[in-house]
Structures are given as structure tokens and as C-alpha cells.
Design a protein around this motif. Structure first.
Motif, mmCIF file in Angstrom:
data_model
loop_
_atom_site.group_PDB
_atom_site.id
_atom_site.type_symbol
_atom_site.label_atom_id
_atom_site.label_comp_id
_atom_site.label_asym_id
_atom_site.label_seq_id
_atom_site.Cartn_x
_atom_site.Cartn_y
_atom_site.Cartn_z
ATOM 1 N N GLU A 39 -12.167 -39.835 11.777
ATOM 2 C CA GLU A 39 -12.226 -41.288 11.622
ATOM 3 C C GLU A 39 -13.579 -41.805 12.099
ATOM 4 O OE1 GLU A 39 -9.685 -42.882 10.123
ATOM 5 O OE2 GLU A 39 -8.813 -40.871 9.920
ATOM 6 N N VAL A 141 2.153 -45.802 5.562
ATOM 7 C CA VAL A 141 3.162 -44.785 5.858
ATOM 8 C C VAL A 141 4.329 -44.925 4.891
ATOM 9 C CG1 VAL A 141 4.770 -43.936 7.621
ATOM 10 C CG2 VAL A 141 2.483 -44.714 8.279
ATOM 11 N N GLN A 207 1.333 -37.460 7.025
ATOM 12 C CA GLN A 207 1.929 -38.743 7.357
ATOM 13 C C GLN A 207 2.090 -38.923 8.868
ATOM 14 O OE1 GLN A 207 3.504 -41.605 5.231
ATOM 15 N NE2 GLN A 207 1.566 -40.869 4.388
ATOM 16 N N ARG A 210 -1.267 -39.833 10.046
ATOM 17 C CA ARG A 210 -1.555 -41.227 9.734
ATOM 18 C C ARG A 210 -0.938 -42.157 10.778
ATOM 19 N NH1 ARG A 210 -5.071 -43.881 8.912
ATOM 20 N NH2 ARG A 210 -5.696 -42.240 7.458
ATOM 21 N N THR A 213 -2.959 -41.910 14.003
ATOM 22 C CA THR A 213 -4.250 -42.577 13.822
ATOM 23 C C THR A 213 -4.085 -44.093 13.858
ATOM 24 O OG1 THR A 213 -5.031 -40.709 12.477
ATOM 25 C CG2 THR A 213 -6.251 -42.773 12.300
ATOM 26 N N ASN A 214 -3.083 -44.598 13.155
ATOM 27 C CA ASN A 214 -2.807 -46.037 13.197
ATOM 28 C C ASN A 214 -2.502 -46.497 14.618
ATOM 29 O OD1 ASN A 214 -3.054 -46.216 10.407
ATOM 30 N ND2 ASN A 214 -0.856 -46.277 10.020
#
Length: 235
Positions: A39, A141, A207, A210, A213-214
């Protein structure tokens, strides 16, 4: 602005059990560092229990915007001083993401003030349902993620009432669990995320990556102080 991320991991199972080392040859912390550092807005480093000072220091935590924490076998070995350091920084604004069995870490028990107990058994399939799709942690997601082999964590879960429930887990055995929940303590944000049994490569699932990371972006401090204020005499 860059988010300074520290991934703290016991790194015990990976060093002591060949079958776990095969799943996570870089260690769980190494796997997380690998996908998070892709990222552009994240600087990522790792720390482990076997390092001097248990991989923790006041300077390290003061230089950390979001701390990811994975622990299991050696929960009780964390010193009270390190628990105090982490809690103080959370109160001052540092974000904390507690992963899988870290629900029972001394840090989480200190911050949330409840037993943090649950029902568990190994080897079950899980359907992870997103029940709050508007939440920033749920951005991009899928509505339901199937984890073929996971450790079952079931209710009742001895946590205080969460600020938000983002994910619910449902298992083939019929149990349900609040698998992704948020809290605020002081100026800091906390996200607890249940998936991540060390025997399965759950953290290699796109997923799941993700969501984590979010969560890092969500937990990054919007406001940070050097130390949470003490009682101050008003003049």
C-alpha cells in the motif's frame, strides 16, 4: 500522509512447529508486512516476542500509528510494563488491531475490562458475513466470505458492548460469533478480527487482506497526543 504500521507477533508457533512454519514460512508478521507494505500510504515494520524487550518499547509505540497484534501460546508472558505502554498509547490515539486469539491478550483484557472468554473448537468451516457494508473496514469486501477451515469461536463472547459490529461469523456446527467489532478507548480506535487460525493460510486470502488493510486505515489516528491527559486543576 504515511501510516506507520507495526505488526507484533509472538512468532512462537512458526518457530517451534514445522507444520505451522510450512503455512507461514515468513511468520504471520512477515505475511502481513508483505501485503500491507504494497500500500503506497503505509510504512510497515515487524516486532516479535523473542526480541529484546519483547519487541516493544516506548519509542517504538510512540512512532506507531497502528499496531497489529497476534498472540496465542504466550499471552501471559507479556510484562505488565509492556501492557501499560501499549494501553497508554492507545488512549493517546494509537490504533490497535487485535487478531484471532489476541482477544485474550493481556492488552485487550486491560483495555476492555472484561473476561474476553468464548467457546472454541478446531476445524470447522466459517461463513464470514458483512453485516455493516457501509463501514470503512468493509469497503470493497464481499457480502460473505467462506473460510474452508478455521478455528470455531462461538458466543457467548465476553466483551463489552461493541461500538459497531462489522462482521458476523457462522459455522457449519451452527455457532455464530461477532467476528469483527470496533471499540474506542481514549482517543484510540480498536478493531478485533477473529479469522486467522495459525494452522491455515487465512491471511493469504485476498478478501481477508482487504479487511485488514481497510482496518489499518480506519484505525489510523485522526488525533494523537503525547500522553492522555491526567486530571488537571482548572484555573
Amino acid at each position: 500522509m504515511m501510516i506507520r504500521v507495526t505488526v507484533w507477533n509472538e512468532n512462537v508457533h512458526e518457530r517451534e512447529l514445522p507444520e505451522i512454519a510450512k503455512v507461514y514460512p515468513e511468520g504471520i508478521h512477515g505475511t502481513m508486512k508483505r501485503f500491507l507494505e504494497k500500500e503506497p500510504d503505509m510504512e510497515v515494520r515487524t516486532a516479535t516476542l523473542d526480541q529484546p524487550g519483547q519487541g516493544l518499547s516506548e519509542a517504538l509505540l510512540a512512532d506507531t500509528d497502528v499496531l497489529l497484534w497476534w498472540s496465542h501460546a504466550r499471552q501471559e508472558e507479556i510484562t505488565e510494563e509492556n501492557v501499560r505502554l501499549v494501553c497508554r498509547q492507545v488512549h493517546a490515539g494509537m490504533g490497535l488491531i487485535a487478531l484471532h486469539s489476541a482477544h485474550y491478550s493481556k492488552v485487550m483484557r486491560a483495555l476492555l475490562g472484561t473476561p474476553m472468554t468464548l467457546h472454541w473448537r478446531e476445524h470447522d468451516s466459517e461463513k464470514l458475513w458483512c453485516v455493516n457494508p457501509a463501514h470503512p473496514i468493509a469497503r470493497g469486501v464481499e457480502p460473505c466470505i467462506t473460510i474452508p477451515d478455521e478455528e470455531m469461536y462461538g458466543e457467548p463472547f465476553g466483551i463489552p458492548e461493541p461500538d459497531e459490529v462489522v462482521f458476523l461469523g457462522w459455522y457449519k456446527g451452527g455457532e455464530v460469533f461477532r467476528s469483527g467489532v470496533t471499540f474506542h478507548r481514549g482517543y484510540g480506535k480498536i478493531f478485533y478480527f477473529q479469522p486467522g487460525h495459525e494452522e491455515q493460510p487465512v491471511y493469504e486470502m485476498p478478501q481477508i487482506q482487504r479487511i485488514i488493510t481497510n482496518a489499518v486505515r480506519w484505525a489510523a489516528p485522526g488525533y494523537r497526543v503525547k500522553e492522555y491527559p491526567d486530571n488537571v486543576h482548572a484555573v
